[in-house]
Design a protein around this motif. Sequence first.
Motif: not given
Length: 179
Positions: A154-161
């Motif tokens: 899972i790639v965390d949605p908090k990954l910087p944009v």
Amino acid sequence: MTEAPLKKANRSLTRQLWIFAAGSFAFGFALVPLYNVICDVTGYGDRTKLVEASSFTAPEDKNRLVTIELLSDSPAIGDWEFRPAVGSIEVHPGRLSEAKFYARNLRNQAVVAQAIPSIAPLQATKYFHKTECFCFTPQPFDAQQERELTVRFIVDPKLPVNIDRLTLSYVMYDAKSTS
């Protein structure tokens, strides 16, 4: 040299050797907490992180796609065919995704392989959560055996944009050649 100073020198040397052996023994026990501290600081090798990753849940971000490039390599030691099933995949952060790799033992004897993962860019490592991976345990292969290996993540949605592309790469080693 007379006998008395020789005995004294031998006792001193014996005492020093015992102190050195005890110090080495104590240092061996000190390595366990030191290893745990290094794992906590770097985020690598800590088994407690695996439990956290397996229970990781986050809302899926359906408005964003992150490209995961898949790479593989095997060193000169060992005869392996090892490659990803596809070169890249696009995933929505927060969604459980999976990637497949193909591995084949080219030897005429059974071997045990170990895959070592790497995530790039480095600052994205803490946002990439593997829930199941062939890299968690050594993989036994019979002679000429081939099989598909799976990693779920899972790639965390908090990954910087500003990060829209990650590279997941593995190196497959003969486990006996790494010891």
